[in-house]
Design a protein around this motif. Structure first.
Motif, PDB file in Angstrom:
ATOM      1  N   ILE A 207       0.828  -1.215   0.000  1.00 46.01           N
ATOM      2  CA  ILE A 207       0.000   0.000   0.000  1.00 46.01           C
ATOM      3  C   ILE A 207       0.859   1.260   0.000  1.00 46.01           C
ATOM      4  CG2 ILE A 207      -1.690   1.373   1.278  1.00 46.01           C
ATOM      5  CD1 ILE A 207      -2.973  -1.211   2.238  1.00 46.01           C
ATOM      6  N   ASP A 208       1.502   1.533   1.118  1.00 46.66           N
ATOM      7  CA  ASP A 208       2.227   2.798   1.277  1.00 46.66           C
ATOM      8  C   ASP A 208       3.514   2.802   0.459  1.00 46.66           C
ATOM      9  OD1 ASP A 208       0.553   4.127   3.444  1.00 46.66           O
ATOM     10  OD2 ASP A 208       0.995   2.179   4.355  1.00 46.66           O
ATOM     11  N   GLY A 209       3.634   3.795  -0.403  1.00 46.59           N
ATOM     12  CA  GLY A 209       4.794   3.880  -1.275  1.00 46.59           C
ATOM     13  C   GLY A 209       4.658   3.079  -2.548  1.00 46.59           C
ATOM     14  N   THR A 210       3.558   2.350  -2.693  1.00 47.48           N
ATOM     15  CA  THR A 210       3.315   1.541  -3.890  1.00 47.48           C
ATOM     16  C   THR A 210       1.979   1.930  -4.514  1.00 47.48           C
ATOM     17  OG1 THR A 210       4.607  -0.292  -2.959  1.00 47.48           O
ATOM     18  CG2 THR A 210       3.156  -0.807  -4.800  1.00 47.48           C
ATOM     19  N   LEU A 211       0.901   1.514  -3.896  1.00 51.16           N
ATOM     20  CA  LEU A 211      -0.421   1.900  -4.395  1.00 51.16           C
ATOM     21  C   LEU A 211      -0.677   3.396  -4.220  1.00 51.16           C
ATOM     22  CD1 LEU A 211      -2.729  -0.990  -3.152  1.00 51.16           C
ATOM     23  CD2 LEU A 211      -2.414  -0.277  -5.523  1.00 51.16           C
ATOM     24  N   LEU A 212      -0.230   3.927  -3.083  1.00 48.60           N
ATOM     25  CA  LEU A 212      -0.522   5.317  -2.753  1.00 48.60           C
ATOM     26  C   LEU A 212       0.638   6.231  -3.108  1.00 48.60           C
ATOM     27  CD1 LEU A 212      -2.231   5.013   0.759  1.00 48.60           C
ATOM     28  CD2 LEU A 212      -3.255   4.793  -1.519  1.00 48.60           C
ATOM     29  N   LYS A 213       0.296   7.410  -3.583  1.00 51.95           N
ATOM     30  CA  LYS A 213       1.294   8.442  -3.816  1.00 51.95           C
ATOM     31  C   LYS A 213       1.744   9.005  -2.469  1.00 51.95           C
ATOM     32  CE  LYS A 213       0.317  11.277  -7.254  1.00 51.95           C
ATOM     33  NZ  LYS A 213      -0.454  12.219  -8.106  1.00 51.95           N
ATOM     34  N   SER A 214       2.702   9.908  -2.497  1.00 47.89           N
ATOM     35  CA  SER A 214       3.220  10.478  -1.255  1.00 47.89           C
ATOM     36  C   SER A 214       2.170  11.278  -0.494  1.00 47.89           C
ATOM     37  CB  SER A 214       4.440  11.364  -1.547  1.00 47.89           C
ATOM     38  OG  SER A 214       5.482  10.582  -2.085  1.00 47.89           O
ATOM     39  N   ASN A 215       1.125  11.725  -1.194  1.00 52.92           N
ATOM     40  CA  ASN A 215       0.033  12.442  -0.531  1.00 52.92           C
ATOM     41  C   ASN A 215      -1.046  11.494  -0.012  1.00 52.92           C
ATOM     42  OD1 ASN A 215      -1.253  11.648  -2.870  1.00 52.92           O
ATOM     43  ND2 ASN A 215      -1.661  13.712  -3.631  1.00 52.92           N
TER      44      ASN A 215
ATOM     45  N   LEU B  87      -4.825   7.550  -4.021  1.00 57.75           N
ATOM     46  CA  LEU B  87      -4.768   6.600  -5.127  1.00 57.75           C
ATOM     47  C   LEU B  87      -4.909   7.346  -6.437  1.00 57.75           C
ATOM     48  CD1 LEU B  87      -7.004   3.592  -4.015  1.00 57.75           C
ATOM     49  CD2 LEU B  87      -4.719   3.381  -4.990  1.00 57.75           C
ATOM     50  N   ALA B  88      -3.954   7.191  -7.324  1.00 58.74           N
ATOM     51  CA  ALA B  88      -4.026   7.859  -8.618  1.00 58.74           C
ATOM     52  C   ALA B  88      -5.042   7.162  -9.519  1.00 58.74           C
ATOM     53  CB  ALA B  88      -2.658   7.854  -9.296  1.00 58.74           C
ATOM     54  N   LYS B  89      -5.665   7.942 -10.356  1.00 57.04           N
ATOM     55  CA  LYS B  89      -6.636   7.396 -11.306  1.00 57.04           C
ATOM     56  C   LYS B  89      -5.984   6.334 -12.182  1.00 57.04           C
ATOM     57  CE  LYS B  89      -9.531   8.792 -15.238  1.00 57.04           C
ATOM     58  NZ  LYS B  89      -9.906   9.922 -16.135  1.00 57.04           N
TER      59      LYS B  89
ATOM     60  N   SER C 177       8.608   5.519  -9.698  1.00 60.31           N
ATOM     61  CA  SER C 177       8.246   5.791  -8.307  1.00 60.31           C
ATOM     62  C   SER C 177       6.730   5.842  -8.135  1.00 60.31           C
ATOM     63  CB  SER C 177       8.851   7.125  -7.855  1.00 60.31           C
ATOM     64  OG  SER C 177       8.122   8.208  -8.414  1.00 60.31           O
ATOM     65  N   ASN C 178       6.297   5.880  -6.883  1.00 65.54           N
ATOM     66  CA  ASN C 178       4.863   5.954  -6.599  1.00 65.54           C
ATOM     67  C   ASN C 178       4.257   7.289  -7.054  1.00 65.54           C
ATOM     68  OD1 ASN C 178       6.371   7.212  -4.499  1.00 65.54           O
ATOM     69  ND2 ASN C 178       4.622   7.088  -3.103  1.00 65.54           N
ATOM     70  N   ASN C 179       5.073   8.317  -7.161  1.00 69.48           N
ATOM     71  CA  ASN C 179       4.575   9.611  -7.648  1.00 69.48           C
ATOM     72  C   ASN C 179       4.651   9.733  -9.170  1.00 69.48           C
ATOM     73  OD1 ASN C 179       3.951  10.594  -5.067  1.00 69.48           O
ATOM     74  ND2 ASN C 179       6.059  11.280  -4.747  1.00 69.48           N
ATOM     75  N   GLN C 180       5.183   8.689  -9.812  1.00 67.92           N
ATOM     76  CA  GLN C 180       5.309   8.677 -11.280  1.00 67.92           C
ATOM     77  C   GLN C 180       4.531   7.509 -11.888  1.00 67.92           C
ATOM     78  OE1 GLN C 180       9.650   8.507 -11.234  1.00 67.92           O
ATOM     79  NE2 GLN C 180       9.751  10.604 -11.996  1.00 67.92           N
ATOM     80  N   ASN C 181       3.455   7.121 -11.217  1.00 66.76           N
ATOM     81  CA  ASN C 181       2.579   6.066 -11.736  1.00 66.76           C
ATOM     82  C   ASN C 181       3.313   4.741 -11.913  1.00 66.76           C
ATOM     83  OD1 ASN C 181       0.137   4.985 -12.709  1.00 66.76           O
ATOM     84  ND2 ASN C 181       0.663   5.446 -14.831  1.00 66.76           N
ATOM     85  N   GLY C 182       4.107   4.375 -10.894  1.00 68.70           N
ATOM     86  CA  GLY C 182       4.913   3.158 -10.992  1.00 68.70           C
ATOM     87  C   GLY C 182       4.115   1.885 -11.189  1.00 68.70           C
ATOM     88  N   VAL C 183       2.961   1.769 -10.517  1.00 66.19           N
ATOM     89  CA  VAL C 183       2.140   0.561 -10.664  1.00 66.19           C
ATOM     90  C   VAL C 183       1.541   0.493 -12.065  1.00 66.19           C
ATOM     91  CG1 VAL C 183       0.043  -0.627  -9.886  1.00 66.19           C
ATOM     92  CG2 VAL C 183       1.634   0.329  -8.204  1.00 66.19           C
TER      93      VAL C 183
END
Length: 281
Positions: free
Chosen positions: A10-18, A21-23, A257-263
């Motif tokens: 979840i944290d740092g993967t699914l979720l961004k730093s804020n 969950l990104a669209k 990264s998680n802030n760059q749509n890594g998933v």
């Protein structure tokens, strides 16, 4: 290899730093789910918190690997796997940790108990420490004193330190004093303590056995050192781009990264090639 299960931290993967969950992440998960891939969450968070995130992803009946692998369930009252720290070890660990300047949280599957931490006469521990709460949390002056009157068995204990030297000293002392435990970290400043037999990898093995899916048929994505065993054991182990180097070193693949749509990027590169191999030749 055809991958049949996707496990997501979840944290740092699914979720961004804020903590949102990104669209694009939701769309990527919907895509693989529609193709018949089993989606699960593998997290250090407590079950109710993981269940809330699963609901946002429309994983309503999925089995979730929570408490760093110590509690695997679809519904909180019916786990398919649980390994708890017995009350004696819980007290031993907490008694040691409270000699250090840290916030200690006893993570039951239905509630949490945390100690109060004060600095300059100001309460600083009455906050969310890496796990937004979706279940009852009680604050006590001393968790060890609380345990004398109300012994607890819990899947996990988490401690958060503001000083790295104190964290390392506490880690060393707990390891020397308490037997049969596994200590990892889910974020900078944390110690995450479970039974010695527990890991996210073990939780996924249990889930895979129930579903008839081998570890080689799994993709797991993690972002911190408590994900190392899971990433190493999966058929395709993926590290997030902002993750620590020791995680990246054992990963088969490093995504953005998680802030760059890594998933979402990983799904496009791995699963879309699996489902449409001719297009990506």
């Amino acid at each position: 290899m055809t991958y049949r299960l996707l496990a997501l931290n979840i944290d740092g993967t699914l979720l961004k730093s804020n903590h949102r969950l990104a669209k694009e992440t939701k769309e990527a998960i919907d895509y693989v789910k529609e193709k018949g891939v089993y989606i699960t969450i593998a997290t250090g968070r407590a079950f109710p918190s993981a269940k809330k995130v699963a609901k946002a992803l429309k994983l309503n009946n999925a089995f979730l690997v929570t408490h760093d692998g110590a509690y695997v369930a679809s519904e909180v009252d019916n786990p398919i796997y649980e390994r708890r720290l017995d009350s004696e070890r819980v007290y031993q660990i907490v008694d040691i940790l409270e000699n250090y300047y840290c916030h200690v949280r006893l993570m039951h599957e239905k509630y949490a108990v945390g100690n109060k931490v004060r600095e300059r006469n100001q309460l600083v521990a009455r906050m969310n420490i890496g796990d937004p709460l979706f279940y009852p949390l009680s604050y006590v002056d001393s968790a060890s004193h609380y345990l004398i009157d109300q012994p607890l068995t819990v899947p996990k204990i988490r401690a958060f330190f503001w000083n790295e030297k104190e964290r390392k000293d506490a880690l060393e002392e707990v390891r020397e004093a308490v037997s049969d435990i596994h200590i990892t970290s889910s974020a900078e400043g944390s110690l995450d303590i479970v039974d010695g037999s527990v890991s996210k990898a073990k939780g996924l093995q249990v889930l895979g056995k129930k579903l008839g899916i081998s570890m080689n048929e799994m993709v797991s994505i993690g972002s911190y050192t408590n994900d190392i065993e899971m990433v190493a054991a999966s058929g395709l182990g993926v590290a997030m781009g902002q993750g620590p180097q020791e995680l990246k070193n054992i990963a088969d693949w490093v995504t953005r990264s998680n802030n760059q749509n890594g998933v979402g990027y990983m799904v496009k590169e791995v699963f879309r090639k699996q489902f449409h191999p001719a297009v990506f030749k």
